[in-house]
Scaffold this motif. Structure first.
Motif, short mmCIF file in Angstrom:
data_model
loop_
_atom_site.label_atom_id
_atom_site.label_comp_id
_atom_site.label_asym_id
_atom_site.label_seq_id
_atom_site.Cartn_x
_atom_site.Cartn_y
_atom_site.Cartn_z
N VAL A 213 1.29 -1.24 0.37
CA VAL A 213 0.48 -0.11 0.05
C VAL A 213 1.06 1.31 -0.08
O VAL A 213 0.52 1.93 -0.81
N ARG A 214 2.04 1.08 0.99
CA ARG A 214 3.02 2.46 1.15
C ARG A 214 3.51 2.18 -0.60
O ARG A 214 3.65 3.79 -1.61
N HIS A 215 3.71 1.83 -1.43
CA HIS A 215 4.20 2.05 -2.66
C HIS A 215 3.47 2.35 -3.73
O HIS A 215 3.47 3.77 -4.32
N ALA A 216 2.12 1.77 -3.97
CA ALA A 216 1.04 2.03 -5.00
C ALA A 216 1.40 3.90 -4.20
O ALA A 216 0.87 4.48 -5.40
N ARG A 217 0.60 4.18 -2.81
CA ARG A 217 0.97 5.83 -3.00
C ARG A 217 1.11 6.90 -3.59
O ARG A 217 1.46 7.32 -3.44
N ARG A 218 2.44 6.15 -3.05
CA ARG A 218 4.03 6.80 -3.73
C ARG A 218 3.35 6.91 -4.81
O ARG A 218 3.71 8.13 -6.41
N ALA A 219 3.65 5.95 -5.76
CA ALA A 219 3.84 6.08 -7.37
C ALA A 219 2.05 6.77 -7.60
O ALA A 219 1.96 6.89 -9.03
N GLY A 220 0.91 6.76 -6.86
CA GLY A 220 -0.50 6.92 -7.54
C GLY A 220 -1.10 5.95 -8.24
O GLY A 220 -1.79 6.52 -8.77
#
Length: 450
Positions: A213-220
């Motif tokens: 989830v953290r990766h996905a949020r950073r990548a938009g």
């Protein structure tokens, strides 16, 4: 211009960067089963035989969906190679939602049909009761198992094998502690072992999803499920599902043959199969590196790089298999002491481990090339090849079943050793198919998607 030697050295470092953490993470799963086997084995032979049947059923129920990891790694790695991190994570999120849905349905189906599923193996009534108990409880952990597969696949595609390692170490450690407390401390027996594994698996899945989830949020990338994309993710995974079903059919058929030989051969086979799985996961670390590096290279249009990495990893796979084989041969009489107090089971297990050891170099080759072809997205060919391999192997396994009484007349060690020798022939057939495919150019398709 970089020299060929420098390129090879760089590739070697990349393989090690991915493979070493992947190895340590991968061996955690069979260590779960090794720990269960060691703890349950001291409760009795019937309990150990029951664990063998339940474990085979549970692993099949979860691992038929291994495309959630393998297919996702390939798709994400290709997107990374093409320069689209947002696209990579979007595909990963879709795969995780798919895992949640598949896990819920599978858990209900396995939990409700635990006893009939275990009865299919033909184990004794004493072993059957323990098997059904273990499977009914452990089915609750299937959603977590599938979510962990999907999230791990995303991270591998992002060239991150360290995070799954941390999750696996924490999960394995908690599993050992929980099993000891629940099985011996609280006296729950085989049910305590199942509950300990469920709790550990749930914790692993939760931690991996938080990182994703953290990766996905950073990548938009969006975190919401999109029915159309989730459906496409499911359809993309069908060839790998077929490949995995055929592979699981081979393993289930072999377990069925072992069950027909009696409780002692079945108990010995269960432990030796767990050891084989441990070794397979160790060698599969190179296959995980092959998936990630092949997908990224082909996504970037670098066919030469993909082939060069393949040659390097095949060499490492052969040498790694040889080293593991020597290690198993060295401890094949000592290792059984950790799993059972039954002299008959110990003797049969020692014989089985000799054959397992001799087949490890072949396993190293097969697992690496399998990883290369999965990373290339060559799922349709893999499905056809595995189905053909099963068709060729089935008559050999059935012949062992038919000859069971004659084999047992020479003793349980001989019967189990013959069964493992026939299984090694299965690996050889698989290796011949792979050798022919990897020498062609048909698998090396470039681009962000195959």
């Amino acid at each position: 211009m970089r020299s060929a030697g420098g390129a090879g050295s760089t590739q070697g470092r990349e393989v090690l960067r991915l493979a070493v953490p992947a190895f340590l993470a991968l061996v955690a799963e069979p260590l779960f089963l090794l720990a269960d086997s060691a703890i349950i084995g001291h409760l009795g032979t019937a309990q150990l035989a029951g664990l063998g049947v339940a474990s085979a059923t549970l692993i099949t129920a979860a691992n038929i969906f291994v495309f959630l990891a393998y297919g996702t790694t390939s798709i994400v790695a290709r997107q990374v190679g093409a320069g689209s991190e947002r696209g990579a994570l979007g595909a990963g999120v879709d795969g995780t939602w798919l895992a949640i849905g598949l896990g819920a349905v599978t858990a209900v189906a396995v939990g409700l049909s635990a006893e009939p599923l275990c009865r299919l193996f033909g184990a004794s009534e004493a072993a059957l009761g323990y098997a059904a108990t273990y499977l009914r409880i452990s089915a609750l952990g299937i959603p977590a198992m599938l979510v962990a597969l999907a999230a791990t696949g995303v991270l591998r595609g992002l060239q991150d094998t360290r995070t799954p390692l941390v999750a696996s170490v924490l999960g394995f450690t908690s599993n050992i502690v929980l099993n000891l407390v629940l099985v011996y401390g609280l006296g729950w027996g085989i049910a305590g072992s199942a509950w300990g594994t469920v709790i550990a698996q749930t914790g692993m899945a939760t931690g991996l999803v938080v990182v994703l989830v953290r990766h996905a949020r950073r990548a938009g990338a969006t975190l919401h499920p999109h029915p159309g994309r989730v459906l496409r993710a499911a359809l993309t995974g069908i060839p790998l599902l077929v490949r995995t079903l055929a592979l699981r059919a081979v393993l289930l058929l072999t377990t069925w043959v072992a069950a027909g030989l009696g409780d002692v051969p079945l108990a010995a086979y269960q432990v030796s199969a767990t050891v084989w799985s441990f070794l397979a996961f160790a060698l599969d670390a190179l296959a995980i590196a092959a998936q990630a590096l092949t997908g990224r290279a082909l996504g970037a249009g670098d066919v030469a790089g993909a082939r060069s990495a393949t040659a390097l990893m095949v060499r490492w796979g052969l040498w790694g298999g040889a080293a593991l084989g020597v290690l198993v041969l060295a401890v094949h009489r000592v290792l059984p002491l950790a799993f059972t107090e039954d002299p008959a089971v110990r003797s049969a297990l020692a014989a089985a481990l000799v054959v397992v050891a001799l087949g490890q170099p072949l396993s190293g080759y097969v697992f690496v090339v399998d990883g290369v072809l999965i990373g290339a997205g060559d799922g349709r060919w893999l499905a056809k090849a595995m189905a053909a391999t099963f068709v060729l192997y089935a008559p050999l396994a059935i012949a062992v079943h038919v000859a069971g009484d004659r084999l047992l007349a020479h003793g349980a060690p001989w019967a189990v050793a013959v069964l493992w020798a026939v299984f090694t022939v299965f690996m050889a057939i698989r290796g011949l198919f792979f050798h022919r495919r990897v020498r062609s150019d048909a698998w090396a398709v470039t681009g962000a998607s195959r």
